[in-house]
Design a protein around this motif. Structure first.
Motif, PDB file in Angstrom:
ATOM      1  N   ARG A  38       0.903  -1.316  -0.116  1.00 60.92           N
ATOM      2  CA  ARG A  38       0.049  -0.077  -0.033  1.00 60.92           C
ATOM      3  C   ARG A  38       0.774   1.326   0.035  1.00 60.92           C
ATOM      4  NH1 ARG A  38      -4.199  -2.501   3.924  1.00 60.92           N
ATOM      5  NH2 ARG A  38      -2.635  -2.072   5.578  1.00 60.92           N
ATOM      6  N   LYS A  39       1.999   1.190   0.537  1.00 64.75           N
ATOM      7  CA  LYS A  39       3.031   2.358   0.769  1.00 64.75           C
ATOM      8  C   LYS A  39       3.296   2.801  -0.679  1.00 64.75           C
ATOM      9  CE  LYS A  39       4.533   1.765   5.269  1.00 64.75           C
ATOM     10  NZ  LYS A  39       5.371   0.989   6.098  1.00 64.75           N
ATOM     11  N   ARG A  40       3.368   1.901  -1.661  1.00 63.95           N
ATOM     12  CA  ARG A  40       3.621   2.060  -3.111  1.00 63.95           C
ATOM     13  C   ARG A  40       2.774   3.381  -3.549  1.00 63.95           C
ATOM     14  NH1 ARG A  40       4.936  -3.882  -5.185  1.00 63.95           N
ATOM     15  NH2 ARG A  40       6.977  -4.324  -4.196  1.00 63.95           N
ATOM     16  N   ASN A  41       1.519   3.374  -3.044  1.00 66.04           N
ATOM     17  CA  ASN A  41       0.589   4.594  -3.516  1.00 66.04           C
ATOM     18  C   ASN A  41       1.183   5.609  -3.060  1.00 66.04           C
ATOM     19  OD1 ASN A  41      -1.064   2.792  -4.381  1.00 66.04           O
ATOM     20  ND2 ASN A  41      -2.388   2.593  -2.347  1.00 66.04           N
ATOM     21  N   LEU A  42       2.258   6.068  -2.203  1.00 66.53           N
ATOM     22  CA  LEU A  42       2.755   7.169  -2.009  1.00 66.53           C
ATOM     23  C   LEU A  42       3.912   7.389  -2.779  1.00 66.53           C
ATOM     24  CD1 LEU A  42       3.037   7.216   2.021  1.00 66.53           C
ATOM     25  CD2 LEU A  42       1.399   8.516   0.604  1.00 66.53           C
ATOM     26  N   GLY A  43       3.705   8.603  -3.527  1.00 63.80           N
ATOM     27  CA  GLY A  43       4.980   9.069  -4.492  1.00 63.80           C
ATOM     28  C   GLY A  43       6.228   9.425  -3.622  1.00 63.80           C
ATOM     29  N   GLU A  44       7.413   9.469  -4.188  1.00 63.10           N
ATOM     30  CA  GLU A  44       8.422  10.035  -3.416  1.00 63.10           C
ATOM     31  C   GLU A  44       8.280  11.397  -2.937  1.00 63.10           C
ATOM     32  OE1 GLU A  44      13.303  10.938  -4.400  1.00 63.10           O
ATOM     33  OE2 GLU A  44      12.175   9.702  -5.631  1.00 63.10           O
ATOM     34  N   PHE A  45       7.822  12.444  -3.424  1.00 67.51           N
ATOM     35  CA  PHE A  45       7.719  13.673  -2.892  1.00 67.51           C
ATOM     36  C   PHE A  45       6.639  13.713  -1.743  1.00 67.51           C
ATOM     37  CE2 PHE A  45       5.859  18.115  -3.245  1.00 67.51           C
ATOM     38  CZ  PHE A  45       6.877  18.808  -2.857  1.00 67.51           C
ATOM     39  N   GLN A  46       5.528  12.684  -1.837  1.00 66.59           N
ATOM     40  CA  GLN A  46       4.750  12.824  -0.817  1.00 66.59           C
ATOM     41  C   GLN A  46       5.557  11.874   0.543  1.00 66.59           C
ATOM     42  OE1 GLN A  46       1.793  10.346  -3.023  1.00 66.59           O
ATOM     43  NE2 GLN A  46       0.095  11.657  -2.236  1.00 66.59           N
ATOM     44  N   VAL A  47       6.350  11.221   0.285  1.00 63.12           N
ATOM     45  CA  VAL A  47       7.015  10.359   1.217  1.00 63.12           C
ATOM     46  C   VAL A  47       8.064  11.396   2.032  1.00 63.12           C
ATOM     47  CG1 VAL A  47       8.859   8.832   1.999  1.00 63.12           C
ATOM     48  CG2 VAL A  47       6.789   8.148   0.687  1.00 63.12           C
ATOM     49  N   SER A  48       8.740  12.283   1.049  1.00 68.17           N
ATOM     50  CA  SER A  48       9.534  13.273   1.672  1.00 68.17           C
ATOM     51  C   SER A  48       9.023  14.294   2.444  1.00 68.17           C
ATOM     52  CB  SER A  48      10.349  14.049   0.394  1.00 68.17           C
ATOM     53  OG  SER A  48      11.052  13.081  -0.433  1.00 68.17           O
ATOM     54  N   LYS A  49       7.576  14.846   2.247  1.00 68.01           N
ATOM     55  CA  LYS A  49       6.909  15.929   2.985  1.00 68.01           C
ATOM     56  C   LYS A  49       6.563  15.334   4.306  1.00 68.01           C
ATOM     57  CE  LYS A  49       4.091  16.919  -0.440  1.00 68.01           C
ATOM     58  NZ  LYS A  49       2.815  17.345  -0.896  1.00 68.01           N
ATOM     59  N   LEU A  50       6.007  14.022   4.149  1.00 73.47           N
ATOM     60  CA  LEU A  50       5.529  13.514   5.584  1.00 73.47           C
ATOM     61  C   LEU A  50       6.567  13.115   6.350  1.00 73.47           C
ATOM     62  CD1 LEU A  50       2.589  11.208   3.735  1.00 73.47           C
ATOM     63  CD2 LEU A  50       2.504  13.409   4.954  1.00 73.47           C
ATOM     64  N   THR A  51       7.701  12.681   5.653  1.00 78.39           N
ATOM     65  CA  THR A  51       9.051  12.390   6.534  1.00 78.39           C
ATOM     66  C   THR A  51       9.344  13.646   7.216  1.00 78.39           C
ATOM     67  OG1 THR A  51       9.448  10.387   5.030  1.00 78.39           O
ATOM     68  CG2 THR A  51      11.237  11.308   6.507  1.00 78.39           C
ATOM     69  N   GLN A  52       9.269  14.955   6.423  1.00 76.81           N
ATOM     70  CA  GLN A  52       9.779  16.056   7.167  1.00 76.81           C
ATOM     71  C   GLN A  52       8.902  16.307   8.268  1.00 76.81           C
ATOM     72  OE1 GLN A  52      11.555  19.325   5.183  1.00 76.81           O
ATOM     73  NE2 GLN A  52       9.750  20.865   5.733  1.00 76.81           N
ATOM     74  N   GLU A  53       7.519  16.234   8.309  1.00 74.99           N
ATOM     75  CA  GLU A  53       6.648  16.341   9.239  1.00 74.99           C
ATOM     76  C   GLU A  53       6.771  15.685  10.414  1.00 74.99           C
ATOM     77  OE1 GLU A  53       2.432  18.032  10.587  1.00 74.99           O
ATOM     78  OE2 GLU A  53       4.172  18.808   8.989  1.00 74.99           O
ATOM     79  N   PHE A  54       7.046  14.488  10.009  1.00 77.91           N
ATOM     80  CA  PHE A  54       7.553  13.447  11.221  1.00 77.91           C
ATOM     81  C   PHE A  54       8.806  13.910  12.019  1.00 77.91           C
ATOM     82  CE2 PHE A  54       9.308   9.622  13.262  1.00 77.91           C
ATOM     83  CZ  PHE A  54       8.434   8.830  13.521  1.00 77.91           C
ATOM     84  N   ASP A  55       9.927  13.933  11.361  1.00 74.42           N
ATOM     85  CA  ASP A  55      11.195  14.212  11.747  1.00 74.42           C
ATOM     86  C   ASP A  55      11.452  15.582  12.183  1.00 74.42           C
ATOM     87  OD1 ASP A  55      12.204  11.868  11.203  1.00 74.42           O
ATOM     88  OD2 ASP A  55      13.078  12.219   9.372  1.00 74.42           O
ATOM     89  N   LYS A  56      10.831  16.714  11.661  1.00 76.92           N
ATOM     90  CA  LYS A  56      11.164  18.095  12.120  1.00 76.92           C
ATOM     91  C   LYS A  56      10.065  18.796  12.881  1.00 76.92           C
ATOM     92  CE  LYS A  56      14.404  20.053  10.925  1.00 76.92           C
ATOM     93  NZ  LYS A  56      15.601  19.798  11.804  1.00 76.92           N
ATOM     94  N   VAL A  57       8.823  18.287  12.924  1.00 76.46           N
ATOM     95  CA  VAL A  57       7.700  18.879  13.808  1.00 76.46           C
ATOM     96  C   VAL A  57       7.302  17.881  14.621  1.00 76.46           C
ATOM     97  CG1 VAL A  57       5.613  19.493  13.699  1.00 76.46           C
ATOM     98  CG2 VAL A  57       7.018  19.885  11.655  1.00 76.46           C
ATOM     99  N   LEU A  58       6.978  16.679  14.672  1.00 73.75           N
ATOM    100  CA  LEU A  58       6.683  15.887  15.837  1.00 73.75           C
ATOM    101  C   LEU A  58       7.239  15.020  16.475  1.00 73.75           C
ATOM    102  CD1 LEU A  58       3.312  14.369  13.655  1.00 73.75           C
ATOM    103  CD2 LEU A  58       3.456  16.084  15.124  1.00 73.75           C
ATOM    104  N   ASP A  59       8.581  14.522  15.917  1.00 73.33           N
ATOM    105  CA  ASP A  59       9.695  13.804  16.630  1.00 73.33           C
ATOM    106  C   ASP A  59      10.386  14.832  17.550  1.00 73.33           C
ATOM    107  OD1 ASP A  59      11.079  12.012  17.924  1.00 73.33           O
ATOM    108  OD2 ASP A  59      12.177  11.444  15.867  1.00 73.33           O
ATOM    109  N   THR A  60      10.125  15.505  18.411  1.00 73.34           N
ATOM    110  CA  THR A  60      10.737  16.611  18.698  1.00 73.34           C
ATOM    111  C   THR A  60      11.990  16.192  19.940  1.00 73.34           C
ATOM    112  OG1 THR A  60       9.301  16.480  20.934  1.00 73.34           O
ATOM    113  CG2 THR A  60       8.616  17.919  19.331  1.00 73.34           C
ATOM    114  N   ASN A  61      12.062  14.906  20.225  1.00 76.35           N
ATOM    115  CA  ASN A  61      13.446  14.539  20.822  1.00 76.35           C
ATOM    116  C   ASN A  61      14.249  13.873  19.885  1.00 76.35           C
ATOM    117  OD1 ASN A  61      12.438  11.842  20.676  1.00 76.35           O
ATOM    118  ND2 ASN A  61      12.076  11.475  22.761  1.00 76.35           N
ATOM    119  N   GLY A  62      13.984  13.575  18.642  1.00 74.44           N
ATOM    120  CA  GLY A  62      14.972  13.316  17.540  1.00 74.44           C
ATOM    121  C   GLY A  62      15.321  11.611  17.559  1.00 74.44           C
ATOM    122  N   ASP A  63      14.402  10.754  18.351  1.00 77.64           N
ATOM    123  CA  ASP A  63      14.679   9.240  18.560  1.00 77.64           C
ATOM    124  C   ASP A  63      14.102   8.391  17.544  1.00 77.64           C
ATOM    125  OD1 ASP A  63      12.213   9.370  19.371  1.00 77.64           O
ATOM    126  OD2 ASP A  63      12.277   8.230  21.171  1.00 77.64           O
ATOM    127  N   GLY A  64      13.550   9.032  16.525  1.00 78.21           N
ATOM    128  CA  GLY A  64      12.858   8.145  15.461  1.00 78.21           C
ATOM    129  C   GLY A  64      11.508   7.703  15.684  1.00 78.21           C
TER     130      GLY A  64
END
Length: 251
Positions: A38-64
Motif C-alpha cells: 500500500r505504501k507504493r501509493n505514496l510518491g517520493e515527494f509525498q514521502v519526503s514531505k510526510l517524513t519532514q513532518e515526522f522528523d522536524k515537527v512531531l519527533d521533538t526529541n529526535g529518537d525516530g
C-alpha cells in the motif's frame, strides 16, 4: 526423576516461546508486506514531505519515534512561541486544548500491533498511505479529525498578530522557532511565500491555510502551492527518511 521432568518442562516452555515468537514474527512480516504494497501509493515527494513532518515537527526529541512526550514537547514549543510573539492577550491556543484528543486519535490509528506506546516512521507512512488512498481531492473537510486538529491549532499560533492572516514574517518566525530552520535566507523565504500566495493573489487566511495544508499532505506534485507550508521542503534530502524510505519500502 524429578530433574528429568523439570528438564522436559523447561524444554517445553522454551519451545512454546520459540513457536510464539516465530508466530509473532510471521504475523509482523505479513503485516509489513501488506502495508509495503500500500505504501507504493505514496510518491517520493509525498514521502519526503510526510517524513519532514515526522522528523522536524512531531519527533521533538529526535529518537525516530513519536510518543506522548514528543507531543508534549511540541505543545511547549507552541506555547512558548505564542507567549513570546503574540501581540494579542495570551490565552492557551486551541492546539493545546486539543492535545490529548490529537494524540489519542493519532495513536489509535497509527500504532500497528503490537501496541508499544509510540509511532514509528513506517507506521506514520502506513497511516498516510491509507489517507491518501481514500481521499481523491484536495478538500480539508475530508481529512481525518486528528489532522484537522493539527492544522486548526497551528494557524492561530502562527498568526501571532491575530488579524486572521499569515504574513511572511509570521511564517518565517514560526518555522525558525518550531523547527530551527534558521539557515534559510530571506530571499528563499520570500520565494516560498510567493509560491503559497501565488504572488500575493491569495492571502493566507484560515481558508487558504486549510487548502495549503491539505495540499501539503496529499499532493505528489512538486509544483502545487502547498508544498512549502511545512517549511523549506528542498532541504529534506538530508533528513533521516526521504529517498531512502521510499526505496526501501518499494523493495
Amino acid at each position: 526423576m524429578q530433574p528429568v521432568m523439570q528438564a522436559v518442562k523447561t524444554a517445553t516452555v522454551g519451545l512454546g516461546r520459540v513457536i510464539q515468537n516465530q508466530g509473532q514474527k510471521k504475523f509482523l512480516q505479513s503485516l509489513s508486506y501488506a502495508t509495503v504494497a500500500r505504501k507504493r501509493n505514496l510518491g517520493e515527494f509525498q514521502v519526503s514531505k510526510l517524513t519532514q513532518e515526522f522528523d522536524k515537527v512531531l519527533d521533538t526529541n529526535g529518537d525516530g519515534f513519536i510518543d506522548k512526550d514528543d507531543i508534549d514537547g511540541l505543545k511547549k514549543k507552541m506555547v512558548k512561541f505564542a507567549q513570546n510573539k503574540w501581540t494579542k492577550p495570551y490565552q492557551d491556543p486551541p492546539y493545546t486544548t486539543h492535545f490529548e484528543s490529537f494524540w489519542e486519535i493519532l495513536y489509535e490509528y497509527a500504532d500497528i500491533q503490537p501496541k508499544d506506546g509510540r509511532i514509528s516512521r513506517d507506521e506514520w507512512l502506513h497511516l498516510w498511505t491509507d489517507i491518501v488512498t481514500d481521499i481523491k481531492e484536495v478538500n480539508f473537510d475530508l481529512l481525518p479529525q486528528w489532522v484537522k486538529l493539527h492544522a486548526q491549532g497551528i494557524f492561530p499560533v502562527m498568526d501571532y498578530h491575530g488579524d486572521g492572516q499569515i504574513t511572511i514574517d509570521e511564517y518565517k518566525a514560526f518555522w525558525q522557532t518550531i523547527c530551527d530552520f534558521n539557515f534559510v535566507s530571506d530571499e528563499r523565504i520570500q520565494e516560498y511565500f510567493n509560491h503559497m500566495t501565488e504572488n500575493g493573489k491569495y492571502p493566507i487566511d484560515l481558508k487558504r491555510f486549510q487548502y495549503l495544508y491539505t495540499d501539503f499532505c496529499l499532493s505528489n506534485d512538486p509544483e502545487t502551492p502547498g508544498k512549502y507550508l511545512g517549511g523549506p521542503i528542498e532541504h529534506i534530502r538530508g533528513l533521516k527518511g526521504g529517498r531512502q524510505d521510499i526505496q526501501r519500502l518499494r523493495r
